[in-house]
Design a protein around this motif. Structure first.
Motif, PDB file in Angstrom:
ATOM      1  N   UNK A  40     -49.894  -7.122  57.674  1.00  0.00           N
ATOM      2  CA  UNK A  40     -48.964  -6.176  57.075  1.00  0.00           C
ATOM      3  C   UNK A  40     -49.126  -4.437  57.940  1.00  0.00           C
ATOM      4  N   UNK A  41     -47.868  -3.992  58.345  1.00  0.00           N
ATOM      5  CA  UNK A  41     -47.957  -2.781  59.300  1.00  0.00           C
ATOM      6  C   UNK A  41     -47.089  -1.636  58.048  1.00  0.00           C
ATOM      7  N   UNK A  42     -47.743  -0.807  57.803  1.00  0.00           N
ATOM      8  CA  UNK A  42     -46.778   0.313  57.160  1.00  0.00           C
ATOM      9  C   UNK A  42     -46.871   1.223  57.933  1.00  0.00           C
ATOM     10  N   UNK A  43     -45.203   0.917  58.354  1.00  0.00           N
ATOM     11  CA  UNK A  43     -44.185   1.443  59.477  1.00  0.00           C
ATOM     12  C   UNK A  43     -43.546   3.179  59.267  1.00  0.00           C
ATOM     13  N   UNK A  44     -43.604   2.671  57.648  1.00  0.00           N
ATOM     14  CA  UNK A  44     -42.946   4.821  57.150  1.00  0.00           C
ATOM     15  C   UNK A  44     -43.735   5.403  57.506  1.00  0.00           C
ATOM     16  N   UNK A  45     -43.903   5.844  58.639  1.00  0.00           N
ATOM     17  CA  UNK A  45     -45.318   6.710  59.733  1.00  0.00           C
ATOM     18  C   UNK A  45     -44.993   8.274  58.845  1.00  0.00           C
ATOM     19  N   UNK A  46     -43.685   8.603  57.642  1.00  0.00           N
ATOM     20  CA  UNK A  46     -43.951   9.897  57.328  1.00  0.00           C
ATOM     21  C   UNK A  46     -44.302   9.556  55.650  1.00  0.00           C
ATOM     22  N   UNK A  47     -43.860   8.920  54.899  1.00  0.00           N
ATOM     23  CA  UNK A  47     -44.215   8.929  52.844  1.00  0.00           C
ATOM     24  C   UNK A  47     -44.786   7.293  53.251  1.00  0.00           C
ATOM     25  N   UNK A  48     -46.263   7.030  53.500  1.00  0.00           N
ATOM     26  CA  UNK A  48     -46.126   5.426  53.473  1.00  0.00           C
ATOM     27  C   UNK A  48     -46.828   5.193  52.294  1.00  0.00           C
ATOM     28  N   UNK A  49     -46.827   3.418  51.566  1.00  0.00           N
ATOM     29  CA  UNK A  49     -46.338   3.080  50.143  1.00  0.00           C
ATOM     30  C   UNK A  49     -46.694   2.101  50.499  1.00  0.00           C
ATOM     31  N   UNK A  50     -47.465   1.310  51.119  1.00  0.00           N
ATOM     32  CA  UNK A  50     -48.598   0.077  51.020  1.00  0.00           C
ATOM     33  C   UNK A  50     -48.719   0.301  50.528  1.00  0.00           C
ATOM     34  N   UNK A  51     -50.002   1.053  51.090  1.00  0.00           N
ATOM     35  CA  UNK A  51     -51.432   1.312  50.069  1.00  0.00           C
ATOM     36  C   UNK A  51     -51.640   1.072  48.933  1.00  0.00           C
ATOM     37  N   UNK A 122     -45.622   0.725  68.790  1.00  0.00           N
ATOM     38  CA  UNK A 122     -45.701  -0.881  69.682  1.00  0.00           C
ATOM     39  C   UNK A 122     -46.235  -0.604  71.036  1.00  0.00           C
ATOM     40  N   UNK A 123     -46.967  -0.056  71.306  1.00  0.00           N
ATOM     41  CA  UNK A 123     -47.127  -0.951  72.581  1.00  0.00           C
ATOM     42  C   UNK A 123     -48.933  -1.301  72.742  1.00  0.00           C
ATOM     43  N   UNK A 124     -48.788  -0.081  71.236  1.00  0.00           N
ATOM     44  CA  UNK A 124     -50.633  -0.030  71.252  1.00  0.00           C
ATOM     45  C   UNK A 124     -51.357  -1.571  70.363  1.00  0.00           C
ATOM     46  N   UNK A 125     -49.869  -1.509  70.001  1.00  0.00           N
ATOM     47  CA  UNK A 125     -50.124  -3.220  68.870  1.00  0.00           C
ATOM     48  C   UNK A 125     -50.750  -3.841  69.953  1.00  0.00           C
ATOM     49  N   UNK A 126     -50.222  -3.738  71.114  1.00  0.00           N
ATOM     50  CA  UNK A 126     -50.898  -5.747  72.010  1.00  0.00           C
ATOM     51  C   UNK A 126     -52.123  -5.792  72.030  1.00  0.00           C
ATOM     52  N   UNK A 127     -52.754  -4.772  71.541  1.00  0.00           N
ATOM     53  CA  UNK A 127     -55.082  -5.275  70.902  1.00  0.00           C
ATOM     54  C   UNK A 127     -55.043  -5.990  70.116  1.00  0.00           C
ATOM     55  N   UNK A 128     -53.962  -5.720  69.192  1.00  0.00           N
ATOM     56  CA  UNK A 128     -54.332  -6.990  67.559  1.00  0.00           C
ATOM     57  C   UNK A 128     -53.539  -8.139  67.739  1.00  0.00           C
ATOM     58  N   UNK A 129     -53.136  -8.594  69.091  1.00  0.00           N
ATOM     59  CA  UNK A 129     -52.406 -10.116  69.130  1.00  0.00           C
ATOM     60  C   UNK A 129     -52.838 -10.923  69.291  1.00  0.00           C
ATOM     61  N   UNK A 130     -54.114 -11.209  69.341  1.00  0.00           N
ATOM     62  CA  UNK A 130     -55.248 -12.367  69.057  1.00  0.00           C
ATOM     63  C   UNK A 130     -55.243 -12.571  67.765  1.00  0.00           C
ATOM     64  N   UNK A 131     -55.222 -11.375  66.604  1.00  0.00           N
ATOM     65  CA  UNK A 131     -55.931 -11.701  65.324  1.00  0.00           C
ATOM     66  C   UNK A 131     -54.526 -12.090  64.328  1.00  0.00           C
ATOM     67  N   UNK A 132     -53.563 -11.915  65.121  1.00  0.00           N
ATOM     68  CA  UNK A 132     -52.589 -12.221  64.439  1.00  0.00           C
ATOM     69  C   UNK A 132     -51.612 -13.525  64.972  1.00  0.00           C
ATOM     70  N   UNK A 133     -50.671 -14.552  63.721  1.00  0.00           N
ATOM     71  CA  UNK A 133     -49.942 -15.248  63.867  1.00  0.00           C
ATOM     72  C   UNK A 133     -48.242 -14.220  63.496  1.00  0.00           C
ATOM     73  N   UNK A 134     -47.855 -14.024  62.543  1.00  0.00           N
ATOM     74  CA  UNK A 134     -47.298 -13.222  62.089  1.00  0.00           C
ATOM     75  C   UNK A 134     -47.103 -11.618  61.997  1.00  0.00           C
ATOM     76  N   UNK A 135     -46.903 -11.050  62.625  1.00  0.00           N
ATOM     77  CA  UNK A 135     -47.303  -9.454  61.650  1.00  0.00           C
ATOM     78  C   UNK A 135     -45.497  -8.684  60.664  1.00  0.00           C
ATOM     79  N   UNK A 136     -46.248  -8.207  60.149  1.00  0.00           N
ATOM     80  CA  UNK A 136     -44.725  -7.921  59.156  1.00  0.00           C
ATOM     81  C   UNK A 136     -44.736  -5.990  58.576  1.00  0.00           C
ATOM     82  N   UNK A 137     -43.378  -5.817  59.083  1.00  0.00           N
ATOM     83  CA  UNK A 137     -43.669  -4.579  58.930  1.00  0.00           C
ATOM     84  C   UNK A 137     -42.289  -3.673  58.031  1.00  0.00           C
ATOM     85  N   UNK A 138     -43.324  -3.136  56.707  1.00  0.00           N
ATOM     86  CA  UNK A 138     -42.620  -2.470  55.897  1.00  0.00           C
ATOM     87  C   UNK A 138     -42.438  -1.255  56.539  1.00  0.00           C
ATOM     88  N   UNK A 139     -40.840  -0.870  56.475  1.00  0.00           N
ATOM     89  CA  UNK A 139     -40.300   0.097  57.660  1.00  0.00           C
ATOM     90  C   UNK A 139     -39.726   0.882  56.458  1.00  0.00           C
TER      91      UNK A 139
END
Length: 285
Positions: A40-51, A122-139
């Motif tokens: 689960x990725x917090x995609x709100x890059x200004x006001x994060x609230x997933x945590x 987006x490009x840097x997330x390639x490093x995590x490809x082996x660690x997940x099946x599904x990425x869910x982004x809270x935009x």
């Protein structure tokens, strides 16, 4: 066995207050309960609230970061770098096996985010490809260029609306922008905080009516999340609904939607900026 394709679900909503973060968090838990490795990725890059929604306070984040970051073998205590030269990202342990990625862990939040920073993320997330099946982004809510860039990079775009008509109008603006600028055709709709199942269907019908002249836009109704006091109780406890009550009306709705999303075939790469694009092109070949 063939490598499992990576699914990336952007949970979006042009209007704030539709419960988008609650939807993203509980969909992540619902899909994890299906046996998927979910990030689960917090995609709100200004006001994060997933945590906050997960009850992951600042001290807990710091403790996990001290042990969860990937270190390079060349110099202990330095972050490993990806092929693009950026720091690899750490994953934090969340509830029910979901792992949480927050760009906040990489440094201070910025008042404004440039498109190039969204592209690098987006490009840097390639490093995590082996660690997940599904990425869910809270935009983030709204149509800021960096936010729209994140949304269009997903394999599936879920648009959350509520029973307020203004949320439907704002959703129309977002859908048209993604279609006309980024050539995104398929959108999955969730109606949150409904008083009745029919109320959710009516909002979807309104959305269809607004977009009836855009023949290439495909809308698919995933369902409605009922207004449930257990959701409010979970928010007050800073816990996901599915960990507070796995069988209330809203929880059952999240499980149904999670099953529907898990059954969808992962679309082929479209040739634009996308998450895990190198791996997805390789899968296609």
């Amino acid at each position: 066995m063939a490598q499992a394709k990576k699914r990336v679900i952007a949970v979006s909503g042009c209007k704030g207050g539709v419960g988008k973060t609650v939807v993203a968090v509980n969909l992540a838990l619902a899909m994890a309960k299906l046996g998927q490795r979910v990030v689960l990725m917090d995609g709100n890059l200004s006001v994060p609230d997933v945590e906050f929604t997960l009850g992951m306070n600042e001290e807990g984040l710091k403790e996990q970061l001290s042990s969860d970051f990937i270190f390079s073998s060349s110099a202990e205590g330095e972050f490993a770098t990806s092929s693009s030269g950026h720091q690899q990202k750490g994953l934090l342990d969340g509830p029910s096996g979901v792992r949480v990625f927050t760009p906040a862990a990489q440094g201070d939040w910025k008042d404004s985010i440039q498109i190039i920073q969204a592209v690098e993320l987006i490009q840097d997330m390639d490093d995590l490809a082996s660690d997940l099946d599904t990425l869910i982004i809270d935009t983030a809510p709204g149509l800021a260029p960096d936010n729209v860039t994140l949304i269009q990079a997903a394999t599936e775009v879920v648009v959350v609306v509520s029973q307020e008509d203004v949320s439907v109008v704002d959703a129309v603006r977002q859908i048209r922008l993604l279609y006309r600028v980024f050539n995104v055709h398929q959108f999955y709709i969730v109606v949150n905080l409904v008083s009745s199942r029919r109320g959710g269907a009516k909002q979807f019908e309104k959305l269809q009516e607004y977009l009836k002249d855009d023949k290439q836009i495909v809308l698919s109704y995933l369902g409605a999340i009922p207004h449930d006091k257990t959701v409010s109780e979970a928010i007050l406890q800073q816990s996901p609904l599915l960990t507070v009550s796995n069988d209330c009306r809203a929880a059952r709705a999240f499980h149904r939607i999670g099953h529907q999303l898990a059954k969808l075939p992962v679309p082929e790469p479209k040739g634009r900026i996308e998450f895990f694009l190198p791996g997805r092109i390789k899968e296609r070949i």
